[in-house]
Motif scaffolding. Structure first.
Motif, mmCIF file in Angstrom:
data_model
loop_
_atom_site.group_PDB
_atom_site.id
_atom_site.type_symbol
_atom_site.label_atom_id
_atom_site.label_comp_id
_atom_site.label_asym_id
_atom_site.label_seq_id
_atom_site.Cartn_x
_atom_site.Cartn_y
_atom_site.Cartn_z
ATOM 1 N N CYS A 276 0.842 -1.192 0.000
ATOM 2 C CA CYS A 276 0.000 0.000 0.000
ATOM 3 C C CYS A 276 0.880 1.245 0.000
ATOM 4 C CB CYS A 276 -0.922 -0.006 1.218
ATOM 5 S SG CYS A 276 -1.887 1.497 1.368
ATOM 6 N N CYS B 73 0.157 3.419 3.298
ATOM 7 C CA CYS B 73 0.527 3.056 4.665
ATOM 8 C C CYS B 73 1.617 1.994 4.746
ATOM 9 C CB CYS B 73 -0.703 2.597 5.457
ATOM 10 S SG CYS B 73 -1.285 0.945 5.042
ATOM 11 N N TYR C 103 1.299 -1.173 4.082
ATOM 12 C CA TYR C 103 0.814 -2.512 4.416
ATOM 13 C C TYR C 103 0.998 -3.452 3.225
ATOM 14 C CZ TYR C 103 -1.740 -5.746 7.376
ATOM 15 O OH TYR C 103 -2.072 -6.805 8.187
ATOM 16 N N CYS D 226 -6.604 -1.319 0.240
ATOM 17 C CA CYS D 226 -5.726 -1.801 1.309
ATOM 18 C C CYS D 226 -6.539 -2.359 2.468
ATOM 19 C CB CYS D 226 -4.848 -0.659 1.782
ATOM 20 S SG CYS D 226 -3.908 -1.052 3.259
ATOM 21 N N CYS E 85 -5.771 0.164 5.609
ATOM 22 C CA CYS E 85 -6.211 1.557 5.679
ATOM 23 C C CYS E 85 -7.296 1.903 4.665
ATOM 24 C CB CYS E 85 -5.023 2.498 5.527
ATOM 25 S SG CYS E 85 -4.419 2.644 3.838
HETATM 26 ZN ZN LIG Z 1 -2.889 1.004 3.452
#
Ligand SMILES: [Zn+2]
Ligand SMILES: [Zn+2]
Length: 802
Positions: free
Chosen positions: A387, A390, A392, A405, A408
């Motif tokens: 992501c 963020c 991730y 994601c 988030c």
């Molecule tokens: Zn994210």
């Protein structure tokens, strides 16, 4: 002013000559002629290391350069000078290291060098008393660390099998034939799979954990099922731990075969010399792998298993990658060796065409050690989505491309299909390094992290906490136990096209290709296609991580400042070295949203969990940070500079925020950006959120249909026990029941109307019968809700009494 480096001004006076250096250089070289030095580190072969110790003891080797390995054990009684290159992390280390000198009571000289640009060193340079005295924190080790406990369970298991392992991994595996299977020998499999072994291990492990006096049940990962699972998986994990050795061995073997063929082919005379060299190199590699030299070799079985994380081990690189270092010519391969580095460091240090310094020489990591498959050796790649909002990670075998994601909710770019999990590498000797290479090395690789929280029992293992003051929320903290962390190498920072990610790889030679090398290859091919791969290397490990997201507005400069302040203050509070705590901005430093902190060693000291769970810990760090940033920790008044310093620190200095390691951020750092936040944080208590219903939430999220969700609510409202897993794939059966109860070994199927079809119901019956034969309790519910209460009552041993 440095008189040595001042350029003589035109027509001006000659600069003052430093008399010390003048006389130093005028001294004939004779005095230095015998001044030899040698390394003493874990990277040097044990045999050679002992030779050096002897020579040092005898005085024929006047100086030895040591890593902390020397801190323990080696005793040289008439040693009388110790020079510490850095200030040791704690007074205890100082005592150990300086105590190497003067062992027979003779006077000794200990010099400690405080490096400019190293916060730790500078801090203690100003406070020398704290370096040698003061309170010594008890060494910390996180007993509730999953990997640590798992390795100890493995050790118990191995002792229960009664197997004394041979010194070489080769003796554990089937090595027969031209293309050996390298499977575990059947002599081992029998004791490994013995049921009594599993049962006894389980008993001993339960006892051991009870004796620890630590409540592991509060850790989020530990349970009795976890223990049973770990014991059951031990043989498989043992097997898996042999994989790095297998890769290295297969790769050397294929190099041997390929070059054998070239040597035997009279038509390939022009290739003979290279083939002879590669053939010899492969032979040496096979020798190093088959017959490790002594217990201190990286390939000594017990040590190797510890470095793979299977057995406990504390003193050396865990989960390392290796770099093969060829010996000097004429020495008949005597000096050949494998270097090991922890994989997070190896990603850069052994990165594509990186320069490796070893034993006074330069080597280039030019080649990937990859077992050849057929004519070429393409690198295996995986696909993943990180992501960009963020950091991730979304990956895994059954991870279809996602649009948003999981962490988030931001939109995700399509998966990158060419991520290559870094393996070990081979190097070649380099005499000279060009200036553009030197520059490239200086700016280094663009490396970013991606993380993913662990999943246990169908639940995402993360703890969220909010640190708030009366004025409102300050920080959102997310702590993850054993989260998966990727470090991804996107390319040289100063590459021509920043949008072009990764590196070119030549599957024919297993070597990295420069842009020039690629062009040359294309030209040589004269229009024919050139096999080439572009890959993005990454490494993976599990770490305890802490994500810090400010709830007050901070720009990129504020985020960089907060990151440095927290990192430095945590190190000071917990007596960690700069290298022991890693900090990074996510998703990147240009537009940061969160600060990612993780301890550099697996398990570590448990510092990050402490910040979330121990009341007062965050406040202590905030006060330490204020002091470090030249603010009065009580009033917040600006003290202008560090106690010893004279010049006012306008924004940041080496006494507060700047370190050698965060040079990229120096222009952004400004201690005033975080003063208010730190003052508020002194009294903030992180309150842990959620708990309780998160498991239900995770199960609901994993459901495949509304009927399943309805069934879960029915269960929950009736006060019944919730499943441990949803949509769990049963190994070896290709069945994916809707829910599972791990402890009761029960599988639940919730059948919608389409299960009534004749083909489907026959298939269902067959699969479920197989599962029952395998020892599972199989429970089916159909869409007629009126039958549910009776079914729950019949299987009350699974669902509870309600
Ligand atoms: Zn994210
Ligand atoms: Zn300062």
């Amino acid at each position: 002013m440095d008189a040595l480096r001042v350029v003589r001004p035109q027509g001006g006076d000659a600069p003052r000559v430093n008399a010390f250096f003048l006389s130093l250089y005028r001294q004939p070289a004779a005095e230095f002629a015998d001044l030899r030095g040698a390394e003493h580190t874990a990277q040097i072969r044990a045999e050679e290391r002992e030779k050096r110790e002897d020579a040092f003891r005898a005085g024929t080797l006047p100086a030895m350069f040591c890593s902390p390995t020397m801190e323990l054990g080696v005793d040289i009684s008439d040693l009388n000078v110790v020079h510490l290159r850095n200030v040791p992390p704690t007074p205890a280390n100082y005592a150990q290291r300086s105590g190497r000198a003067g062992r027979s009571g003779q006077p000794a000289l200990v010099m400690t060098y405080a490096t400019t640009g190293n916060n730790h060193d500078q801090y203690f340079f100003r406070r020398p008393g704290l370096m040698v005295g003061g309170s010594v924190s008890t060494p910390r080790i996180e007993l509730g660390n999953e990997a640590l406990v798992r390795s100890h369970v493995h050790a118990l298991w191995l002792s229960e099998t009664g197997q004394k392992l041979p010194p070489s991994v080769a003796e554990l595996l089937d090595m027969t034939g031209d293309e050996p299977t390298l499977a575990l020998l059947s002599d081992l499999l029998t004791p490994f799979q013995d049921e009594g072994v599993g049962r006894r291990t389980l008993e001993r492990a339960r006892q051991l954990i009870a004796d620890l006096g630590v409540d592991l049940n509060g850790t989020g990962w530990y349970s009795d099922e976890w223990l049973a699972y770990t014991v059951r998986q031990a043989p498989r994990e043992f097997d898996r731990a042999c994989d790095r050795w297998r890769d290295l061995y297969r790769s050397a073997l294929s190099q041997l075969h390929l070059n054998n063929a070239v040597l035997a082919d009279a038509g390939k005379r022009h290739l003979q010399e290279q083939a002879r060299r590669l053939h010899a190199e492969a032979n040496t590699q096979l020798g190093l792998l088959r017959s490790p030299d002594g217990e201190r070799s990286d390939f000594y079985t017990y040590r190797y298993l510890a470095s793979e994380g299977f057995l406990p081990g504390y003193n050396f690189a865990r989960l390392p990658l290796s770099a093969y270092i060829p010996g000097r010519r004429n020495a008949k391969g005597k000096n050949d060796s494998y270097l090991s580095r922890p994989r997070f460091l190896a990603l850069s240090e052994f990165g594509p065409n990186a320069i490796v310094y070893h034993n006074g020489a330069k080597y280039e990591a030019h080649k990937v050690i990859v077992p050849a498959r057929g004519e070429t050796s393409e690198l295996p790649t995986v696909s993943a989505q990180r992501c960009e909002a963020c950091g991730y990670l979304h990956h895994g075998a059954d991870a279809a491309a996602r649009d948003v994601c999981e962490n988030c909710g931001a939109p995700l770019a399509p998966p990158r299909p060419n991520l290559f999990r870094m393996t070990s590498v081979a190097t070649r000797r380099r005499e000279r390094i060009g200036s553009d290479e030197e520059e490239r090395r200086r700016v280094g690789f663009e490396v970013k992290s991606g993380l993913r929280f662990a999943t246990r029992g169908g639940t995402t293992d993360r703890v969220q906490a909010e640190a708030a003051a009366q004025t409102g929320p300050l920080l959102h903290l997310t702590y993850g136990d054993g989260a998966t962390l990727w470090r991804i190498n996107y390319g040289w920072r100063n590459r021509e096209n920043p949008h072009e990610l990764g590196f070119l790889f030549d599957p024919e030679t297993s070597q990295w290709l420069s842009a020039v090398g690629y062009e040359r290859k294309v030209k040589a091919a004269g229009g024919r296609g050139v096999p080439v791969q572009r890959v993005i290397p990454y490494v993976e490990d599990t770490r305890n991580v802490l994500l810090v997201e400010p709830r007050v507005s901070l720009d990129a400069a504020g985020m960089a400042t907060l990151m440095s302040a927290l990192k430095n203050a945590i190190q000071l509070t917990y007596q960690l070295e700069d290298s022991e705590l890693a900090a990074e901005l996510l998703p990147d430093s240009a537009a940061p949203r969160q600060i990612l902190l993780y301890e550099a060693s697996e398990g570590g000291a448990g510092v990050l969990g402490d910040l979330v769970f121990r009341s007062g810990a965050l406040g202590e760090v905030a006060r330490a940070a204020l002091g470090l940033l030249h603010f009065d920790p009580v009033s917040g008044a600006d003290l202008n500079h560090a106690p010893h310093a004279t010049e006012r620190c306008v924004a940041a200095c080496y006494d507060c925020l700047m370190t050698y390691g965060n040079q990229g951020f120096h222009a952004l750092l400004d201690r005033f950006l975080v003063r208010e936040l730190l003052l508020e944080l002194r009294g903030a208590q992180p309150s842990v959120q959620g708990g309780g219903d998160t498991h239900l939430g995770d199960l609901l999220a994993a459901c495949g249909s509304d009927l399943e969700r309805e069934w879960l609510h029915f269960l929950h409202e009736g006060g019944r026990r919730l499943p441990s897993h949803a949509q769990l794939l049963v190994p070896d059966h290709y069945a994916r029941p809707d829910f599972a109860y791990a402890e009761q070994a029960a599988l639940v199927f919730i059948d919608g109307p389409h299960h009534d079809g004749p083909g489907q119901s026959a298939r269902d019956a067959r699969v479920r019968e197989d599962l029952e034969l395998a020892g599972y309790t199989v429970i089916s519910f159909n869409y007629d809700r009126s039958t549910w209460p009776a079914q729950l009552a019949r299987y009350a041993f699974v669902f509870g009494e309600g």
